[in-house]
Each structure stands twice: as structure tokens, then as C-alpha cells.
Design an enzyme around this catalytic site. Sequence first.
Site, short mmCIF file in Angstrom:
data_model
loop_
_atom_site.label_atom_id
_atom_site.label_comp_id
_atom_site.label_asym_id
_atom_site.label_seq_id
_atom_site.Cartn_x
_atom_site.Cartn_y
_atom_site.Cartn_z
N SER A 11 34.12 43.52 38.21
CA SER A 11 35.14 43.86 37.22
C SER A 11 34.67 43.41 35.83
CB SER A 11 36.48 43.17 37.54
OG SER A 11 36.34 41.76 37.50
N ARG A 33 33.65 37.50 44.77
CA ARG A 33 34.38 36.84 45.85
C ARG A 33 34.91 37.79 46.91
NH1 ARG A 33 39.06 33.50 43.19
NH2 ARG A 33 39.22 35.47 42.02
N ASP A 59 32.21 32.55 46.55
CA ASP A 59 33.16 31.93 45.64
C ASP A 59 32.40 30.82 44.93
OD1 ASP A 59 35.10 30.44 44.35
OD2 ASP A 59 36.51 30.44 46.03
N ASN A 86 27.86 35.64 34.50
CA ASN A 86 29.01 36.24 33.84
C ASN A 86 30.35 35.77 34.40
OD1 ASN A 86 30.64 38.64 32.59
ND2 ASN A 86 30.94 38.82 34.80
N TYR A 148 39.19 26.61 28.12
CA TYR A 148 38.23 27.72 28.17
C TYR A 148 37.23 27.59 27.03
CZ TYR A 148 36.46 32.54 28.18
OH TYR A 148 35.66 33.65 28.20
N VAL A 181 37.54 41.46 24.16
CA VAL A 181 36.97 42.65 24.78
C VAL A 181 37.99 43.25 25.73
CG1 VAL A 181 35.01 43.60 26.05
CG2 VAL A 181 34.72 41.50 24.72
N THR A 183 38.82 44.33 28.87
CA THR A 183 38.29 44.28 30.24
C THR A 183 39.38 43.98 31.27
OG1 THR A 183 37.83 41.91 30.05
CG2 THR A 183 36.03 43.43 29.47
#
Length: 258
Positions: A11, A33, A59, A86, A148, A181, A183
Site C-alpha cells: 500500500s 504483514r 510483521d 518504507n 512520528y 502525500v 496515500t
Amino acid sequence: MGTALVTGATSGLGLEFAWQLAQARHNLILVARTSERLREVAEEMRQFAGVQVEVLRADLSQRDELELVAERLRDPNKPVGLLVNNAGFGLGQPFVGGDLAPEEQALDVMVRAVMVASHAAAGAMVRRGRGAILNVSSIAAHTAVGTYAAHKAWVLRFTEVLAVELAGSGVTATALCPGLVHTGFHAAAGIDETQWKESLWLDAERVVSDGLAAVRRGQVICTPSLGYRCGNAVLRLAPRWLVRRMAEDPERSRRQPE
């Protein structure tokens, strides 16, 4: 035609990385995963791009499953020429008062997994004298917005350290630092995307294309779009107290007890 391993490959940016690499005739190892989704994506790429695609269900927050990825990267008989770290996710919660479990999971996926996979890949690549590592960081690395930002700041600095150590080895390290972005990343974290102007959003195809071009050039830090490069420069030059002030939630400030 070489082989690229992409984490979080089913994804968002990971899927776009996989497609662009497949279209460039790279064989792929897709890591994610969910087994069913991995098989679907792999079969689509085999059919439409005509490349070889391996799937590796893992995972990355689980150390034993992460080790499966590291072992594949170390395999001298099936070399990996490009590692794309990523995998990641947004938390959509404050650290103080939030659930600690997803915080630990995020740290494992976006920090520990990047370190372990990079260590395995770099060692194998240096022995061969060629290869590249692309770590997905973020413009958030220069902010103070949630944990994050802290994770992505680590990825950015780690990539710079790695690039210094790899200099002259034939192996490169690149940190990709995109802004917003389209996504589905934010929606998955329960974050309202409408709080940002549409003009701030980037297209995933453009971000990935810029990142792969940076890898080909051996560029260490890549920030797609002129607007974000300017914003990045402002954040780097601004005093940290101002960066912290910019991250404050005015609604939270008003809720503070007197």
C-alpha cells in the site's frame, strides 16, 4: 536487472515503489504483514510487468519475523541490490495519555527494523562492492509534531551516518523526506486530511520517482518538490523554540488548567 526488497510493499508509497521498480525491470521481494494482499500484488506484478516477485510475510515489529527479512538480505546466493525501508504508520494520538503499545510498535517498525535491515543489507552489499539503501524519512523529521517526527528524525540522521560509513564502498544510502502525500496514510491513522490545503499534497508517483532518481545519483537526502525544500530550509534555520511553538495545539493550550 537487479533485485529490490521493499518493506510495507502492499500500500501507499511502498506499493508505488514496487510498481516503479517492476516497470524498470527489477525483480522484487515484497515484504508486508498480510499474506493474501502480498500474493495479490505479487501476481499483478508478475502478469503486468513480467518480473520475478518473491513475497515475504513479516510483521516488522516482531524481532523473529524481522530476522527473516535480515536473513534474506544477507543471502549471498540471491543478492539484493536495493533495499527500500518504507514500512511505517501514523499513530494519531498524543504520547502523554496515549496507549503505549502502539508507540512501542511504531518504534520497532520505523526505527529498529530500519536499523536491522540496513545492517544486514549494508554488510552484504559492501562485500559485493555495490548496492543502495533507501530509507523513507519525512519532512516531519525537522518538526516536533508527535513521536512520528522523532522516529523520522532518527531515520534521517541514521541514513547520514550510514552514508558516511559507506563512502567509497560502492554502496550508497539515501533518505527520502516527503511532505504530505496522497496515500491513505493519514486516513489509516484517523487523521483528518482536510486540515491541510490541497496545494500542499504531493502525488505518490512523483515522490517515488524523485526518490529513485536520488538513489541513482547517490544523493544522500532527497526532499521532493521545491515548496517542501524551501519549508525544510526554514525549519532547519528556525530556532528550535519556534519549531516547538509551531507544533503546539492551540485547542490543547486552552484546555490547560488555570
